[in-house]
Design a protein around this motif. Sequence first.
Motif, PDB file in Angstrom:
ATOM      1  N   TYR A 152       3.060  -5.738   1.842  1.00 47.03           N
ATOM      2  CA  TYR A 152       3.048  -4.728   2.906  1.00 47.03           C
ATOM      3  C   TYR A 152       4.277  -4.886   3.801  1.00 47.03           C
ATOM      4  CZ  TYR A 152      -1.883  -4.239   1.632  1.00 47.03           C
ATOM      5  OH  TYR A 152      -3.043  -4.045   0.951  1.00 47.03           O
ATOM      6  N   CYS A 193       7.412  -3.874   1.850  1.00 49.34           N
ATOM      7  CA  CYS A 193       7.488  -2.418   1.746  1.00 49.34           C
ATOM      8  C   CYS A 193       7.921  -1.808   3.081  1.00 49.34           C
ATOM      9  CB  CYS A 193       6.148  -1.842   1.310  1.00 49.34           C
ATOM     10  SG  CYS A 193       6.166  -0.042   1.145  1.00 49.34           S
ATOM     11  N   LYS A 226      11.219   0.471   3.725  1.00 50.06           N
ATOM     12  CA  LYS A 226      11.074   1.835   4.243  1.00 50.06           C
ATOM     13  C   LYS A 226      11.698   2.016   5.629  1.00 50.06           C
ATOM     14  CE  LYS A 226       8.935   3.612   0.740  1.00 50.06           C
ATOM     15  NZ  LYS A 226       9.541   4.702  -0.035  1.00 50.06           N
ATOM     16  N   LYS A 229      -5.326   0.160  -0.605  1.00 50.76           N
ATOM     17  CA  LYS A 229      -4.603   1.402  -0.918  1.00 50.76           C
ATOM     18  C   LYS A 229      -4.188   2.118   0.362  1.00 50.76           C
ATOM     19  CE  LYS A 229      -6.579   2.110  -5.434  1.00 50.76           C
ATOM     20  NZ  LYS A 229      -7.425   2.836  -6.328  1.00 50.76           N
ATOM     21  N   ALA A 230      -5.115   2.175   1.314  1.00 53.43           N
ATOM     22  CA  ALA A 230      -4.828   2.843   2.580  1.00 53.43           C
ATOM     23  C   ALA A 230      -3.703   2.116   3.319  1.00 53.43           C
ATOM     24  CB  ALA A 230      -6.083   2.868   3.451  1.00 53.43           C
ATOM     25  N   ARG A 274      -0.388   2.897   1.838  1.00 55.63           N
ATOM     26  CA  ARG A 274       0.125   4.216   2.267  1.00 55.63           C
ATOM     27  C   ARG A 274       0.717   4.149   3.670  1.00 55.63           C
ATOM     28  NH1 ARG A 274      -4.384   6.445  -0.286  1.00 55.63           N
ATOM     29  NH2 ARG A 274      -3.800   7.168  -2.369  1.00 55.63           N
ATOM     30  N   GLU A 305       4.470   4.569  -2.349  1.00 57.59           N
ATOM     31  CA  GLU A 305       4.235   5.818  -3.052  1.00 57.59           C
ATOM     32  C   GLU A 305       2.980   5.763  -3.919  1.00 57.59           C
ATOM     33  OE1 GLU A 305       7.737   7.017  -1.344  1.00 57.59           O
ATOM     34  OE2 GLU A 305       7.350   5.058  -2.197  1.00 57.59           O
ATOM     35  N   GLN A 306       2.696   4.593  -4.458  1.00 61.44           N
ATOM     36  CA  GLN A 306       1.576   4.481  -5.383  1.00 61.44           C
ATOM     37  C   GLN A 306       1.057   3.057  -5.374  1.00 61.44           C
ATOM     38  OE1 GLN A 306       2.556   6.195  -9.221  1.00 61.44           O
ATOM     39  NE2 GLN A 306       0.707   5.410 -10.153  1.00 61.44           N
ATOM     40  N   TYR A 307      -0.103   2.864  -5.999  1.00 57.19           N
ATOM     41  CA  TYR A 307      -0.773   1.576  -5.992  1.00 57.19           C
ATOM     42  C   TYR A 307      -1.284   1.338  -7.409  1.00 57.19           C
ATOM     43  CZ  TYR A 307      -4.283  -1.807  -4.268  1.00 57.19           C
ATOM     44  OH  TYR A 307      -5.034  -2.919  -4.024  1.00 57.19           O
ATOM     45  N   HIS A 341       7.715   9.093 -10.110  1.00 56.80           N
ATOM     46  CA  HIS A 341       8.491   8.978  -8.878  1.00 56.80           C
ATOM     47  C   HIS A 341       9.995   9.054  -9.064  1.00 56.80           C
ATOM     48  CE1 HIS A 341       4.823   8.259  -6.721  1.00 56.80           C
ATOM     49  NE2 HIS A 341       4.516   7.356  -7.613  1.00 56.80           N
TER      50      HIS A 341
END
Length: 132
Positions: free
Chosen positions: A68, A71, A75, A97-98, A101, A106-108, A125
């Motif tokens: 997390y 990422c 970002k 998953k939440a 996001r 973009e995906q899990y 993607h």
Amino acid sequence: MSANDLAGLKVMVIDDSKTIRRTAETLLKKEGCEVLTAVDGFEALAKISDQKPAIIFVDIMMPRLDGYQTCALIKNNPQFRATPVIMLSSKDGLFDKARGRIVGAEQYLTKPFTRDELLGAIHRHVGTVSSH
């Protein structure tokens, strides 16, 4: 899409598990991808600014800097904001998953992932972003 669509595509896999890195690398190299690997977020961030991968797969559970945080750092950098980040986790939880996001993933994908899941994520993607 043809088999050579991914030729030369730079894909980064960040995971503290050697098995996962090796599995992903083997699968992706067969498709012609150029694979970059990192054992954790710190190593990954240094390589990302240097190598500029087209898509990044990152494990959630890692020492020092988790998926997390990694990422979020990717970002938060304007240069890499548009780079797709796919979270990898051995847990298939809604909370994970939440949270993925929220930090911009973009995906899990749940581990163990299949070849089709890995390639599907790339096509989904990166197929929209021409890397050539």
